[in-house]
Design a protein around this motif. Structure first.
Motif: not given
Length: 628
Positions: A213-214, A216-217
């Motif tokens: 998630r990080d 991608t963010a």
């Protein structure tokens, strides 16, 4: 997170070099080795008789016109094949008795090392390398003892047929074995490089999967992909280098296994002219092609591939680093009279993260009782992890007891399917089994006596899904109480218990002879029971007794005012609740310590002791003051 008994004795998990631990492991199992050798001898008897019976069948039977004699010799060889099959079946049982204890020992070492110095490679060691060690050790035992007994049987058979045959067989056999032995060390080094690349892949991919998630963010997909790709490329290069050195194995097999067959065929006229019979020549070919060559193939394939891998894996699994993999300083035990010491400790979850605390000094004496309080997320569990040895500081020094002398009980208690006795005694690693009476007495002190009675006592079956969160915590508390560790760290380990049950459990731990208790407080009553209280406010901390901290620490007054009002025994309303700040208002009204959360309008309370506080909205005012 399950309870963890951590290590740190002189910066290493106790271990010994493989060159000493390996022979010691085998010596302790000499009876198994003797049984394995005996059944291997039965298995290899067919090797000797096969070539010898074939030679006799030709020379004494078929070539002399006596087919019955020839058939008799062949029948004898067939009987020996059946006896060899029986010996083979027994060999596998002996190998299992040798292999499974090795696997169990390696699993214990890997788990202990992972608790002491956790890293991404621990997953590869436990799920991949231990199984490599188990399977390859079993294969190595099988092929090595087969080679020894089969080669001995074949050479004895050749000598019994015609000693001159050894002149054509022994030189290339020894030359090929020497070449193979010379190549083993380089192959082992390449194998170790390959395994290191495999560990790096496990660590890299594990970190990437955990932070998808990080990643991608932040738009870091390409960066992470390139870094991961470099790990796979390094593994591919290591694999190619290992394959090139493996060619030596092919050459050695050709010299030691196939060259004697060629020499025997080329030298057949010379051998026949020196009294070697046709049957002996055929028997020698049978020894070479049906016994010696397959044994050499198995040995060189096993040692050249699995054997080198086994040596590397065992060395990596059993050899412990002098320092932790993350570069932390070696562990040191606390000074005499103290259980835990922190000196100038700074800790942050990453090089660019704000420190959880900075330059923290703390000393907990032997037999002490410390409560750690502070707002949620302030770092209380982080401090517990440092004390227990699960984390290492970025700077400063933590002096803590050795692994057997400390135990951490986290908020989420871990229990497993099994009996009550198995659940509560598995931290008792000091060799003392203890009695069920001790177990039941400990449960009564903790307050789990009724629970154990309902479960059926020590022999009762425990099913984790059938227990509530509080019942699981009681089981974990009994387990920690029975452990030989004098230092117990309770990281909100009683949060699912009612105040009275929490008080009973904490008093039991505090009363353990020679025991030291550190509690990450869930209720203010834990602080009231403790000898000293550590208040954490971000990057700083203050210690003292409850009364002193009420005078000196605004944060502690705020926490005390905002916490459920209860006395040291967990009973509500046991003592008057004082205002959070000194009274200054002339009308006798002061602000209560606020939570500093959204919607906090700053409630008010009269001077002096108060028994209760009205909730927001009870006054019925919905005017300009926000309805407080």
């Amino acid at each position: 997170m399950p309870e963890a008994v951590t290590d740190g004795r002189h910066g290493t998990v106790p271990g010994e070099p493989l060159r000493r631990s390996g022979p010691r492991f085998l010596i302790r199992r000499r009876q198994v080795l003797g049984r394995l050798a005996g059944w291997s001898l039965v298995e290899s008897a067919q090797t000797f008789l096969f070539g010898f019976a074939l030679a006799r069948a030709l020379d004494d039977g078929f070539l002399r016109g006596a087919p019955a004699v020839g058939i008799g010799w062949l029948a004898a060889a067939a009987v020996c094949v059946g006896a060899g099959a029986y010996g083979t079946a027994r060999v596998y049982g002996a190998v299992a008795d040798l292999v499974e204890p090795l696997r169990d020992s390696l699993v214990r070492k890997v788990v202990r090392r992972a608790l002491y110095a956790p890293d991404g490679a621990a997953v590869s060691r436990l799920t991949h390398q231990v199984e490599i060690a188990r399977d390859t050790f079993a294969g190595l035992v099988l092929v090595s003892r087969s080679f020894v007994f089969v080669t001995a049987g074949a050479l004895i058979g050749l000598c019994s047929l015609a000693p001159v045959l050894l002149l054509l067989v022994l030189p290339p056999l020894l030359l090929g074995l020497a070449l193979f032995g010379w190549a083993l060390r380089p192959m082992a080094r390449r194998q170790e490089t390959f395994l290191a690349a495999d560990e790096a892949i496990a660590a890299e991919t594990g970190a990437a999967l955990g932070g998808l998630r990080d990643i991608t963010a932040a738009g870091a997909e390409r960066t992470v992909a390139d870094a991961t790709g470099e790990r796979f490329d390094a593994e591919q290069r290591a694999s190619a280098a290992l394959a090139r050195w493996s060619m030596c194995r092919v050459l050695a097999l050709g010299i030691s296994g196939r060259l004697p067959i060629v020499l025997l065929l080329l030298g057949a006229p010379w051998l026949l002219g020196r009294g070697v019979t046709p049957g002996a020549l055929v028997g020698a070919l049978a020894y070479l092609t049906q016994s010696l060559l397959p044994a050499l193939q198995s040995l060189m394939h096993g040692l050249g591939t699995s054997g080198t891998r086994l040596g590397v894996v065992l060395r990596r699994l059993t050899a412990e680093p002098a320092t932790r993999p993350d570069g932390a300083r070696p562990h040191r035990t606390p000074h005499r009279g103290t259980a835990v010491e922190l000196s100038g400790v700074t800790f942050a979850y990453g090089p660019h993260a704000d420190p959880v605390f900075r330059d923290l000094d703390l000393s907990v004496p032997d037999g002490g009782h410390l409560a750690i309080v502070g707002p949620s997320g302030i770092g209380k569990s982080t401090l517990a992890g440092l004390v227990a040895g699960l984390l290492e500081p970025g700077s400063g020094e933590v002096r803590r007891p050795a692994v057997a002398d400390r135990v951490l009980v986290p908020q989420e208690a871990y229990v497993f399917s099994g009996t009550v006795r198995e659940n509560v005694r598995y931290l008792c690693t000091d060799g003392r089994d203890g009695s069920d009476a001790d177990l039941l007495a400990a449960a009564e002190k903790i307050g789990a006596g009724a629970l154990l009675a309902r479960l059926g006592g020590p022999d009762g079956t425990l099913v984790p899904s059938e227990l509530s969160a509080g019942e699981r915590q009681l089981i974990a508390l009994v387990r920690a109480y029975l452990a030989p560790a004098p230092l117990v760290v309770l990281d909100e380990a009683t949060c699912h218990l009612d105040p009275a049950a929490e008080a009973r459990a904490e008093r039991a731990f505090a009363a353990r002879p020679g025991g030291t208790l550190i509690v990450v407080a869930h209720r203010i009553s834990s602080a009231l029971r403790a000898d000293r209280v550590l208040v954490m406010d971000g990057t700083h901390a203050r210690t003292g007794r409850h009364g002193d901290l009420l005078r000196r620490s605004a944060l502690y007054r705020e926490l005390t005012g905002g916490w459920a009002h209860e006395g040291p025994d967990g009973a509500a309303g046991a003592a008057p609740l004082q205002p959070a700040f000194p009274a200054r208002d002339a009308d006798g009204v002061d602000a209560v310590a606020g939570s500093r959360l959204a919607g906090d309008g700053g409630h008010v309370v009269a001077h002096g002791p108060g028994r209760q506080m009205q909730d927001a909205g009870d006054l019925g005012d919905r005017g300009a003051l926000g309805g407080q």
